[in-house]
Motif scaffolding. Structure first.
Motif, PDB file in Angstrom:
ATOM      1  N   PHE A 108       0.822  -1.215   0.000  1.00  0.00           N
ATOM      2  CA  PHE A 108       0.000   0.000   0.000  1.00  0.00           C
ATOM      3  C   PHE A 108       0.853   1.260   0.000  1.00  0.00           C
ATOM      4  N   TRP A 109       1.842   1.315   0.898  1.00  0.00           N
ATOM      5  CA  TRP A 109       2.594   2.570   1.061  1.00  0.00           C
ATOM      6  C   TRP A 109       3.510   2.857  -0.111  1.00  0.00           C
ATOM      7  N   MET A 110       4.121   1.828  -0.686  1.00  0.00           N
ATOM      8  CA  MET A 110       4.947   2.071  -1.865  1.00  0.00           C
ATOM      9  C   MET A 110       4.090   2.533  -3.039  1.00  0.00           C
ATOM     10  N   ARG A 111       2.944   1.927  -3.197  1.00  0.00           N
ATOM     11  CA  ARG A 111       2.027   2.328  -4.272  1.00  0.00           C
ATOM     12  C   ARG A 111       1.583   3.774  -4.076  1.00  0.00           C
ATOM     13  N   ARG A 112       1.140   4.097  -2.848  1.00  0.00           N
ATOM     14  CA  ARG A 112       0.641   5.446  -2.567  1.00  0.00           C
ATOM     15  C   ARG A 112       1.736   6.479  -2.753  1.00  0.00           C
ATOM     16  N   MET A 113       2.937   6.197  -2.264  1.00  0.00           N
ATOM     17  CA  MET A 113       4.021   7.169  -2.350  1.00  0.00           C
ATOM     18  C   MET A 113       4.530   7.319  -3.778  1.00  0.00           C
ATOM     19  N   ALA A 114       4.561   6.230  -4.552  1.00  0.00           N
ATOM     20  CA  ALA A 114       4.992   6.338  -5.950  1.00  0.00           C
ATOM     21  C   ALA A 114       4.030   7.205  -6.745  1.00  0.00           C
ATOM     22  N   ILE A 115       2.728   7.005  -6.539  1.00  0.00           N
ATOM     23  CA  ILE A 115       1.735   7.801  -7.259  1.00  0.00           C
ATOM     24  C   ILE A 115       1.771   9.252  -6.788  1.00  0.00           C
ATOM     25  N   GLU A 116       1.820   9.460  -5.485  1.00  0.00           N
ATOM     26  CA  GLU A 116       1.860  10.818  -4.944  1.00  0.00           C
ATOM     27  C   GLU A 116       3.082  11.574  -5.459  1.00  0.00           C
ATOM     28  N   THR A 117       4.222  10.922  -5.455  1.00  0.00           N
ATOM     29  CA  THR A 117       5.456  11.587  -5.886  1.00  0.00           C
ATOM     30  C   THR A 117       5.417  11.897  -7.370  1.00  0.00           C
ATOM     31  N   ALA A 118       4.881  10.986  -8.168  1.00  0.00           N
ATOM     32  CA  ALA A 118       4.765  11.247  -9.605  1.00  0.00           C
ATOM     33  C   ALA A 118       3.870  12.454  -9.864  1.00  0.00           C
ATOM     34  N   LEU A 119       2.753  12.548  -9.167  1.00  0.00           N
ATOM     35  CA  LEU A 119       1.852  13.686  -9.338  1.00  0.00           C
ATOM     36  C   LEU A 119       2.544  14.988  -8.938  1.00  0.00           C
ATOM     37  N   HIS A 120       3.280  14.962  -7.840  1.00  0.00           N
ATOM     38  CA  HIS A 120       3.951  16.187  -7.402  1.00  0.00           C
ATOM     39  C   HIS A 120       5.159  16.516  -8.280  1.00  0.00           C
ATOM     40  N   ARG A 121       5.763  15.512  -8.875  1.00  0.00           N
ATOM     41  CA  ARG A 121       6.801  15.796  -9.874  1.00  0.00           C
ATOM     42  C   ARG A 121       6.194  16.570 -11.047  1.00  0.00           C
ATOM     43  N   VAL A 122       5.008  16.177 -11.477  1.00  0.00           N
ATOM     44  CA  VAL A 122       4.313  16.918 -12.526  1.00  0.00           C
ATOM     45  C   VAL A 122       3.977  18.327 -12.048  1.00  0.00           C
ATOM     46  N   ASP A 123       3.537  18.472 -10.800  1.00  0.00           N
ATOM     47  CA  ASP A 123       3.275  19.808 -10.252  1.00  0.00           C
ATOM     48  C   ASP A 123       4.517  20.692 -10.382  1.00  0.00           C
ATOM     49  N   ALA A 124       5.672  20.124 -10.025  1.00  0.00           N
ATOM     50  CA  ALA A 124       6.914  20.894 -10.101  1.00  0.00           C
ATOM     51  C   ALA A 124       7.224  21.282 -11.544  1.00  0.00           C
ATOM     52  N   GLU A 125       7.014  20.353 -12.472  1.00  0.00           N
ATOM     53  CA  GLU A 125       7.272  20.657 -13.880  1.00  0.00           C
ATOM     54  C   GLU A 125       6.337  21.754 -14.376  1.00  0.00           C
ATOM     55  N   LEU A 126       5.067  21.682 -13.989  1.00  0.00           N
ATOM     56  CA  LEU A 126       4.113  22.710 -14.419  1.00  0.00           C
ATOM     57  C   LEU A 126       4.479  24.078 -13.847  1.00  0.00           C
ATOM     58  N   ALA A 127       5.146  24.082 -12.694  1.00  0.00           N
ATOM     59  CA  ALA A 127       5.578  25.347 -12.111  1.00  0.00           C
ATOM     60  C   ALA A 127       6.647  26.027 -12.955  1.00  0.00           C
ATOM     61  N   VAL A 128       7.353  25.248 -13.779  1.00  0.00           N
ATOM     62  CA  VAL A 128       8.376  25.840 -14.648  1.00  0.00           C
ATOM     63  C   VAL A 128       7.948  25.830 -16.111  1.00  0.00           C
ATOM     64  N   GLY A 129       6.694  25.391 -16.372  1.00  0.00           N
ATOM     65  CA  GLY A 129       6.133  25.611 -17.694  1.00  0.00           C
ATOM     66  C   GLY A 129       5.949  24.423 -18.602  1.00  0.00           C
ATOM     67  N   TYR A 130       6.219  23.192 -18.136  1.00  0.00           N
ATOM     68  CA  TYR A 130       6.026  22.028 -18.995  1.00  0.00           C
ATOM     69  C   TYR A 130       5.871  20.800 -18.101  1.00  0.00           C
TER      70      TYR A 130
END
Length: 242
Positions: A108-130
């Motif tokens: 459960f925790w590896m699944r949740r953290m992998a998905i959460e981190t991927a989403l926030h990685r996208v958040d970070a990318e969108l903060a710089v424009g892509y």
């Protein structure tokens, strides 16, 4: 599709997040209103540490280490990830662990953290424009997790349930209908989900990554194929905030 390699993806998305945000900690994050990149990185580091605590002790803790100054954030985030992966390695893979959603399989925790981190990685990318896509297997798993865990736990807000249906279709090469299609039905008592090739009141086609990002309100539907009553999709996205 094969099961996602959660630790490898978690490491890769954390590294990617840090590459993207280097020197940009003051940037606003458009998909997390009111957050800066610094706060975003701090949040990821805290959830990694909280998950490690759940795995190690069987419970959450309110005493999570406070993020340091920006110049030390990268090392702090990497240490938290190392602690999380070590905690996972120490757990019997067949064991049931405690979570905020009750007892669950140890993955459960590896699944949740992998998905959460991927989403926030996208958040970070969108903060710089892509933004770059989320791994296909993880994105498919993320859509399943949303309907299996997140929506039942958080509820569906003020969603009007009148039997409307949404069909989602992942168009990635090699993804079979059993893994890459979902039919959501807004029943009177609950939202039900099944893997099925069916006709919905509204249908959405796109990559698994784009479908996951749409459902988590990271992107709008402009880049996807939408057929039928688009208003149903928009009501879902407004009512079920994740």
């Amino acid at each position: 599709m094969t099961r996602p390699d959660y630790p490898a993806l978690l490491r890769a998305d954390t590294d990617r997040l840090l590459d993207v945000v280097d020197g940009r900690f003051d940037r606003p994050v458009p998909t997390c209103p009111g957050w800066s990149v610094e706060r975003l990185v701090g949040h990821v580091g805290r959830v990694h540490r909280r998950a490690a605590t759940w795995l190690a002790t069987g419970g959450g803790s309110s005493e999570i280490e406070t993020p340091p100054a920006p110049e030390h954030l990268a090392d702090w985030l990497r240490r938290g990830l190392d602690d999380l992966l070590a905690a996972q390695r120490a757990v019997d893979p067949e064991r049931t662990v405690e979570t905020w959603d009750g007892p669950r399989h140890s993955a459960f925790w590896m699944r949740r953290m992998a998905i959460e981190t991927a989403l926030h990685r996208v958040d970070a990318e969108l903060a710089v424009g892509y933004a770059t896509p989320i791994d296909t297997a993880l994105a498919l798993d993320g859509v399943d997790e949303l309907f299996e865990v997140i929506v039942p736990h958080r509820g569906t807000g003020d969603l009007h349930r009148g039997g409307q249906t949404i069909h989602l279709h992942a168009t990635d090469p090699g993804v079979g209908a059993g893994a890459g299609e979902w039919l959501l039905t807004w029943g009177a008592d609950a939202v039900t989900v099944e893997h099925a090739h069916a006709k919905g009141d509204v249908a959405v086609r796109g990559s698994a990554s784009d479908l996951l990002l749409l459902l988590w309100n990271r992107v709008d539907s402009a880049g996807l194929e939408v057929f039928g009553d688009r208003a149903i999709l928009e009501r879902w996205r407004s009512a079920v905030t994740v």
